[in-house]
Design a protein around this motif. Structure first.
Motif, PDB file in Angstrom:
ATOM      1  N   ILE A 170      13.719  -0.454 -12.886  1.00 45.94           N
ATOM      2  CA  ILE A 170      13.044   0.527 -12.035  1.00 45.94           C
ATOM      3  C   ILE A 170      11.672   0.783 -12.643  1.00 45.94           C
ATOM      4  O   ILE A 170      11.565   1.235 -13.791  1.00 45.94           O
ATOM      5  CB  ILE A 170      13.847   1.830 -11.935  1.00 45.94           C
ATOM      6  CG1 ILE A 170      15.244   1.538 -11.364  1.00 45.94           C
ATOM      7  CG2 ILE A 170      13.123   2.847 -11.054  1.00 45.94           C
ATOM      8  CD1 ILE A 170      16.147   2.746 -11.304  1.00 45.94           C
ATOM      9  N   LEU A 171      10.626   0.487 -11.884  1.00 42.65           N
ATOM     10  CA  LEU A 171       9.265   0.507 -12.400  1.00 42.65           C
ATOM     11  C   LEU A 171       8.391   1.465 -11.596  1.00 42.65           C
ATOM     12  O   LEU A 171       8.593   1.645 -10.386  1.00 42.65           O
ATOM     13  CB  LEU A 171       8.651  -0.899 -12.325  1.00 42.65           C
ATOM     14  CG  LEU A 171       9.446  -2.050 -12.955  1.00 42.65           C
ATOM     15  CD1 LEU A 171       8.833  -3.377 -12.576  1.00 42.65           C
ATOM     16  CD2 LEU A 171       9.501  -1.890 -14.466  1.00 42.65           C
ATOM     17  N   THR A 172       7.424   2.062 -12.247  1.00 43.41           N
ATOM     18  CA  THR A 172       6.395   2.781 -11.510  1.00 43.41           C
ATOM     19  C   THR A 172       5.529   1.766 -10.775  1.00 43.41           C
ATOM     20  O   THR A 172       5.533   0.572 -11.092  1.00 43.41           O
ATOM     21  CB  THR A 172       5.518   3.603 -12.452  1.00 43.41           C
ATOM     22  OG1 THR A 172       4.800   2.707 -13.328  1.00 43.41           O
ATOM     23  CG2 THR A 172       6.349   4.576 -13.286  1.00 43.41           C
ATOM     24  N   ALA A 173       4.757   2.254  -9.804  1.00 40.31           N
ATOM     25  CA  ALA A 173       3.870   1.346  -9.076  1.00 40.31           C
ATOM     26  C   ALA A 173       2.889   0.681 -10.030  1.00 40.31           C
ATOM     27  O   ALA A 173       2.637  -0.527  -9.949  1.00 40.31           O
ATOM     28  CB  ALA A 173       3.125   2.103  -7.980  1.00 40.31           C
ATOM     29  N   ALA A 174       2.345   1.466 -10.954  1.00 41.87           N
ATOM     30  CA  ALA A 174       1.400   0.899 -11.921  1.00 41.87           C
ATOM     31  C   ALA A 174       2.095  -0.086 -12.845  1.00 41.87           C
ATOM     32  O   ALA A 174       1.549  -1.140 -13.188  1.00 41.87           O
ATOM     33  CB  ALA A 174       0.748   2.016 -12.727  1.00 41.87           C
ATOM     34  N   GLY A 175       3.332   0.247 -13.259  1.00 42.51           N
ATOM     35  CA  GLY A 175       4.069  -0.631 -14.161  1.00 42.51           C
ATOM     36  C   GLY A 175       4.435  -1.964 -13.527  1.00 42.51           C
ATOM     37  O   GLY A 175       4.533  -2.986 -14.203  1.00 42.51           O
TER      38      GLY A 175
ATOM     39  N   VAL B 129       0.849  -1.191   0.000  1.00 39.55           N
ATOM     40  CA  VAL B 129       0.000   0.000   0.000  1.00 39.55           C
ATOM     41  C   VAL B 129       0.889   1.247   0.000  1.00 39.55           C
ATOM     42  O   VAL B 129       1.899   1.302   0.709  1.00 39.55           O
ATOM     43  CB  VAL B 129      -0.927   0.003   1.232  1.00 39.55           C
ATOM     44  CG1 VAL B 129      -1.713   1.306   1.310  1.00 39.55           C
ATOM     45  CG2 VAL B 129      -1.865  -1.190   1.180  1.00 39.55           C
ATOM     46  N   GLY B 130       0.516   2.228  -0.796  1.00 37.10           N
ATOM     47  CA  GLY B 130       1.261   3.478  -0.850  1.00 37.10           C
ATOM     48  C   GLY B 130       2.494   3.432  -1.722  1.00 37.10           C
ATOM     49  O   GLY B 130       3.333   4.348  -1.672  1.00 37.10           O
ATOM     50  N   ALA B 131       2.636   2.397  -2.553  1.00 40.66           N
ATOM     51  CA  ALA B 131       3.814   2.271  -3.405  1.00 40.66           C
ATOM     52  C   ALA B 131       3.920   3.433  -4.391  1.00 40.66           C
ATOM     53  O   ALA B 131       2.925   3.849  -4.995  1.00 40.66           O
ATOM     54  CB  ALA B 131       3.764   0.955  -4.168  1.00 40.66           C
ATOM     55  N   LEU B 132       5.139   3.953  -4.548  1.00 45.52           N
ATOM     56  CA  LEU B 132       5.409   5.012  -5.520  1.00 45.52           C
ATOM     57  C   LEU B 132       6.186   4.473  -6.714  1.00 45.52           C
ATOM     58  O   LEU B 132       5.810   4.692  -7.857  1.00 45.52           O
ATOM     59  CB  LEU B 132       6.191   6.151  -4.856  1.00 45.52           C
ATOM     60  CG  LEU B 132       5.484   6.876  -3.709  1.00 45.52           C
ATOM     61  CD1 LEU B 132       6.422   7.870  -3.048  1.00 45.52           C
ATOM     62  CD2 LEU B 132       4.221   7.573  -4.218  1.00 45.52           C
ATOM     63  N   TRP B 133       7.301   3.805  -6.434  1.00 49.50           N
ATOM     64  CA  TRP B 133       8.045   3.133  -7.493  1.00 49.50           C
ATOM     65  C   TRP B 133       8.754   1.922  -6.911  1.00 49.50           C
ATOM     66  O   TRP B 133       8.883   1.778  -5.705  1.00 49.50           O
ATOM     67  CB  TRP B 133       9.027   4.072  -8.192  1.00 49.50           C
ATOM     68  CG  TRP B 133      10.202   4.527  -7.392  1.00 49.50           C
ATOM     69  CD1 TRP B 133      11.426   3.926  -7.298  1.00 49.50           C
ATOM     70  CD2 TRP B 133      10.299   5.706  -6.573  1.00 49.50           C
ATOM     71  NE1 TRP B 133      12.265   4.642  -6.482  1.00 49.50           N
ATOM     72  CE2 TRP B 133      11.613   5.746  -6.037  1.00 49.50           C
ATOM     73  CE3 TRP B 133       9.417   6.737  -6.260  1.00 49.50           C
ATOM     74  CZ2 TRP B 133      12.032   6.763  -5.193  1.00 49.50           C
ATOM     75  CZ3 TRP B 133       9.850   7.750  -5.420  1.00 49.50           C
ATOM     76  CH2 TRP B 133      11.132   7.762  -4.893  1.00 49.50           C
ATOM     77  N   VAL B 134       9.203   1.042  -7.817  1.00 48.33           N
ATOM     78  CA  VAL B 134       9.708  -0.273  -7.413  1.00 48.33           C
ATOM     79  C   VAL B 134      11.019  -0.557  -8.137  1.00 48.33           C
ATOM     80  O   VAL B 134      11.119  -0.371  -9.364  1.00 48.33           O
ATOM     81  CB  VAL B 134       8.687  -1.388  -7.755  1.00 48.33           C
ATOM     82  CG1 VAL B 134       9.192  -2.745  -7.291  1.00 48.33           C
ATOM     83  CG2 VAL B 134       7.325  -1.080  -7.141  1.00 48.33           C
ATOM     84  N   ILE B 135      12.025  -0.993  -7.394  1.00 43.33           N
ATOM     85  CA  ILE B 135      13.287  -1.449  -7.981  1.00 43.33           C
ATOM     86  C   ILE B 135      13.340  -2.967  -7.854  1.00 43.33           C
ATOM     87  O   ILE B 135      13.238  -3.512  -6.756  1.00 43.33           O
ATOM     88  CB  ILE B 135      14.501  -0.821  -7.284  1.00 43.33           C
ATOM     89  CG1 ILE B 135      14.471   0.708  -7.446  1.00 43.33           C
ATOM     90  CG2 ILE B 135      15.806  -1.386  -7.854  1.00 43.33           C
ATOM     91  CD1 ILE B 135      15.587   1.423  -6.720  1.00 43.33           C
ATOM     92  N   VAL B 136      13.497  -3.637  -8.989  1.00 44.90           N
ATOM     93  CA  VAL B 136      13.514  -5.100  -9.026  1.00 44.90           C
ATOM     94  C   VAL B 136      14.905  -5.577  -9.449  1.00 44.90           C
ATOM     95  O   VAL B 136      15.436  -5.138 -10.474  1.00 44.90           O
ATOM     96  CB  VAL B 136      12.466  -5.646 -10.014  1.00 44.90           C
ATOM     97  CG1 VAL B 136      12.489  -7.176 -10.018  1.00 44.90           C
ATOM     98  CG2 VAL B 136      11.077  -5.135  -9.657  1.00 44.90           C
ATOM     99  N   GLU B 137      15.494  -6.456  -8.654  1.00 50.91           N
ATOM    100  CA  GLU B 137      16.788  -7.060  -8.988  1.00 50.91           C
ATOM    101  C   GLU B 137      16.598  -8.565  -9.135  1.00 50.91           C
ATOM    102  O   GLU B 137      16.085  -9.226  -8.227  1.00 50.91           O
ATOM    103  CB  GLU B 137      17.806  -6.764  -7.898  1.00 50.91           C
ATOM    104  CG  GLU B 137      18.079  -5.281  -7.695  1.00 50.91           C
ATOM    105  CD  GLU B 137      19.070  -5.027  -6.584  1.00 50.91           C
ATOM    106  OE1 GLU B 137      20.282  -5.016  -6.853  1.00 50.91           O
ATOM    107  OE2 GLU B 137      18.611  -4.863  -5.439  1.00 50.91           O
TER     108      GLU B 137
ATOM    109  N   GLY C 140      13.819  -7.539 -20.460  1.00 51.02           N
ATOM    110  CA  GLY C 140      13.227  -6.596 -19.534  1.00 51.02           C
ATOM    111  C   GLY C 140      14.256  -5.895 -18.675  1.00 51.02           C
ATOM    112  O   GLY C 140      15.445  -6.234 -18.653  1.00 51.02           O
ATOM    113  N   GLY C 141      13.796  -4.865 -17.957  1.00 55.71           N
ATOM    114  CA  GLY C 141      14.682  -4.108 -17.087  1.00 55.71           C
ATOM    115  C   GLY C 141      15.471  -3.056 -17.856  1.00 55.71           C
ATOM    116  O   GLY C 141      15.392  -2.951 -19.076  1.00 55.71           O
TER     117      GLY C 141
END
Length: 255
Positions: free
Chosen positions: A96-101, A54-62, A169-170
């Motif tokens: 690096i992704l947006t919350a929606a992405g 909840v409240g996510a703004l952006w996401v970094i995925v490794e 991706g990425g």
């Protein structure tokens, strides 16, 4: 009358006659909703499901794929030596992704380390791929070929496995490290057959020069390849070792 900036901050327009303190309150409230205030870090070392906080703004995925296993070596005669190459490291990818992405949730796949070849002339196996849903995938390291024997009057050299690469991706990715070559000179194994490194793991050392038989050494975590096996003259067949499992790390910045 108000309007919004491209980042979502609300500001008054010239025709708005709201009191100044109300403008400042509105500005602070809207800014608070788009400025990161905390981070949620989830480390996956096994398959699972990521659910967007909840409240996510952006996401970094490794995403780190698994390392490859090393091959085994055959038994040797009195005048022979043998050595198998090292398995390679798994590929690494970051996005690096947006919350929606990033989506509401994603299936997490963590690649398992490639198994080592059993004792004898048996190749090691590839490490498994790791992924964040269908958005980011990293490719596992390759298993190494089986060892071959060289006699006292000849030498033999075998190439190490190529590092994992070719995922999707990425916005950044790094190929896994290549496995070390194996070499036997005049019936004696020269141990250059280290396991390939990865973004998270250092190179796995070879087990040193030895006329005796030694199996491979498992890859370093996370995503490292296994070093190869070897044997000097008149030794039993040796087994390779397994590469290290991968991992997926998801860091979510929240308002």
């Amino acid at each position: 009358m108000t309007a919004n900036t491209s980042k979502g901050i609300t500001y008054p327009q010239s025709t708005d006659h709201t009191r100044l303190w109300e403008h400042l309150q509105n500005l602070a409230t809207t800014a608070d909703g788009i400025i990161a205030g905390s981070a949620d870090v989830q480390v996956f070392t096994a398959n699972g499901t990521w659910t967007r906080p909840v409240g996510a703004l952006w996401v970094i995925v490794e995403v780190q794929a698994a390392g490859g296993g090393s091959g085994g070596t055959p038994a040797t005669a009195a005048s022979q030596g043998t050595s198998s190459p090292g398995g390679s490291g798994g590929e690494y990818a970051r996005g690096i992704l947006t919350a929606a992405g990033a989506g509401a949730s994603q299936a997490i796949t963590v690649g398992a380390g490639g198994t080592g070849g059993s004792a004898g002339a048996n190749a090691g196996n590839n490490g498994g791929n790791s992924s964040f849903g269908a958005l980011i995938t990293a490719i596992g390291g390759s298993g190494s070929q089986a060892g071959a024997s060289g006699s006292s009057s000849s030498s033999v050299s075998l190439a190490g496995a190529d590092g994992g690469s070719g995922g999707s991706g990425g916005d950044f990715r790094m190929q896994g490290g290549d496995g070390g070559c194996s070499q036997c000179m005049n019936g004696f194994p020269v141990k250059l057959n280290n396991g390939g490194g990865s973004y998270f793991a250092g190179v796995q050392r070879s087990s040193g020069i030895s006329v005796g038989g030694t199996g491979g050494i498992s890859g370093n975590s996370y995503g490292g390849g296994a070093s190869g096996a070897s044997a000097g003259p008149s030794q039993a067949a040796q087994a390779g070792a397994a590469g290290a499992d991968g991992c997926v790390i998801v860091t979510t910045f929240k308002a």
